[in-house]
Enzyme design. Sequence first.
Site, mmCIF file in Angstrom:
data_model
loop_
_atom_site.group_PDB
_atom_site.id
_atom_site.type_symbol
_atom_site.label_atom_id
_atom_site.label_comp_id
_atom_site.label_asym_id
_atom_site.label_seq_id
_atom_site.Cartn_x
_atom_site.Cartn_y
_atom_site.Cartn_z
ATOM 1 N N ARG A 185 6.550 24.288 6.832
ATOM 2 C CA ARG A 185 7.207 22.720 7.110
ATOM 3 C C ARG A 185 6.090 22.377 7.993
ATOM 4 O O ARG A 185 6.383 20.958 8.107
ATOM 5 C CB ARG A 185 8.430 22.732 7.159
ATOM 6 C CG ARG A 185 9.127 21.388 7.057
ATOM 7 C CD ARG A 185 10.514 21.465 7.319
ATOM 8 N NE ARG A 185 10.976 21.835 8.487
ATOM 9 C CZ ARG A 185 11.775 22.981 8.552
ATOM 10 N NH1 ARG A 185 12.078 23.876 7.821
ATOM 11 N NH2 ARG A 185 12.242 23.386 9.937
ATOM 12 N N TYR A 214 7.675 -5.218 1.428
ATOM 13 C CA TYR A 214 7.859 -4.618 -0.072
ATOM 14 C C TYR A 214 9.204 -4.301 -0.190
ATOM 15 O O TYR A 214 10.139 -3.946 0.663
ATOM 16 C CB TYR A 214 6.978 -3.177 0.463
ATOM 17 C CG TYR A 214 6.899 -2.308 -0.569
ATOM 18 C CD1 TYR A 214 6.691 -2.361 -2.006
ATOM 19 C CD2 TYR A 214 7.267 -0.783 -0.301
ATOM 20 C CE1 TYR A 214 6.491 -1.401 -3.084
ATOM 21 C CE2 TYR A 214 7.207 0.072 -1.091
ATOM 22 C CZ TYR A 214 6.824 -0.166 -2.341
ATOM 23 O OH TYR A 214 6.637 0.966 -3.391
ATOM 24 N N ASP A 247 2.939 -2.341 7.712
ATOM 25 C CA ASP A 247 2.607 -1.625 6.769
ATOM 26 C C ASP A 247 1.323 -2.162 6.269
ATOM 27 O O ASP A 247 0.772 -3.253 6.166
ATOM 28 C CB ASP A 247 3.457 -2.120 5.551
ATOM 29 C CG ASP A 247 3.385 -1.189 4.252
ATOM 30 O OD1 ASP A 247 1.991 -1.144 3.962
ATOM 31 O OD2 ASP A 247 4.238 -1.374 3.363
ATOM 32 N N LYS A 282 -1.832 4.736 -2.743
ATOM 33 C CA LYS A 282 -2.688 3.741 -3.181
ATOM 34 C C LYS A 282 -4.135 3.772 -3.010
ATOM 35 O O LYS A 282 -4.798 4.820 -3.454
ATOM 36 C CB LYS A 282 -2.200 2.487 -2.608
ATOM 37 C CG LYS A 282 -0.514 2.181 -2.445
ATOM 38 C CD LYS A 282 -0.106 2.065 -3.934
ATOM 39 C CE LYS A 282 1.461 1.566 -4.006
ATOM 40 N NZ LYS A 282 2.440 2.472 -3.523
#
Length: 397
Positions: A68, A122, A194, A219
Amino acid sequence: MSKSDDENLRPATRLVQGGRRPEWTGDPRLGGSVVNPPVWRASTILYDNMADLAARGHATHDKLYYGRRGTPTVWALADALTDMEPGAAGTLLYPSGVAANSAGLLALLAPGDRLLMVDSAYEPTRAFCNGLLARYGVVITYYDPLIGAGIADLITPQTKLIFLESPGSLTFEVQDIPAITQVARDRGVLTMLDNTWATPLLFPALAHGVDVAMMSLTKYVGGHSDAMMGSLTATKAVWPRLRGAAYQLGQAVSPDDCAFVLRGLRTLDVRMARHGENGLTVAKWLAARADVGRVLHPALPGDRGHAIWSRDFAGTSGLFGFTLKGADAAARARFIDALTLFGIGFSWGGYESLVVPSDPIRTATPWSDPDPLVRLSIGLEDPADLIADLTRGFAAI
């Protein structure tokens, strides 16, 4: 150390060299090295003996501890992203952009704190703020994305964080980030941006005063519509808080997805140039049409964010919006349905062009444009073909 640790290297070179440490790409026993860090899949890590276990501590980003905490495949991507942000202490990876935003907000805010959230955020970010974050006792105040230094009037002793998104991913307002971050530093408030639209290639966020830069790597960085991931890159002062929260939340990413995203990162420079060029070509064509109300693209001289964009950004991406003059929602649906080269899909930044209807949600600043809004993500196709496809859409109206 990787070759990208040379501070004199330019961004395009850093994209190619970042994260390719020799200890991750080579093995002296095999007599050579590979170009790409191998995909290290692991959950359990084995130790040589008890002394080795004790010496390893809670290592991360340098020595194997537990799956992890990452493997060299994960660390290579994180290192490469850190290299793209001058002044960054490190990068953490999350299963999606939404997960990165949520984890960052949880790490930096506590019950009773006040968050200043940009009104053009967003939609999933807004939903998290109004839902889980508000339920945990954080007070959210939305602000005008064009407020600039005027944000000082909204800061109270309880304000701990200002969240920015520039340009906004639906309405494309460009924020005066240097002005806002200067106010924030003067008042002891953190800032989080962002930066998915521009990536650090076009806008190095930390160099403009931001404390934490978030990206949806799904993206432009991934670029091939085949992996989901998010990232937070932070300054030295904030990095430990983000890292501790990520471990407590159990956030982890797949090494296979990291390999996909790392592959996309290597070609980001050339792809962004093509996305930007294609997008501007289509945007200019739209702006000249009588049946278009306005084009929301900061790289166009007539856009209200153009002056700040020209000052702060090194280029443009391919995501923008436009309104259908005098149309209604039914006409917008006919327009979108008539397109054949544009897929109808909520993501963006991949090699393919996409279209979605947009209906902005606002709290602090009303969205008053009566014409329906359409968002385009311009891909790597020939723009002449995309324009021909859009012409079919207008004909359907």
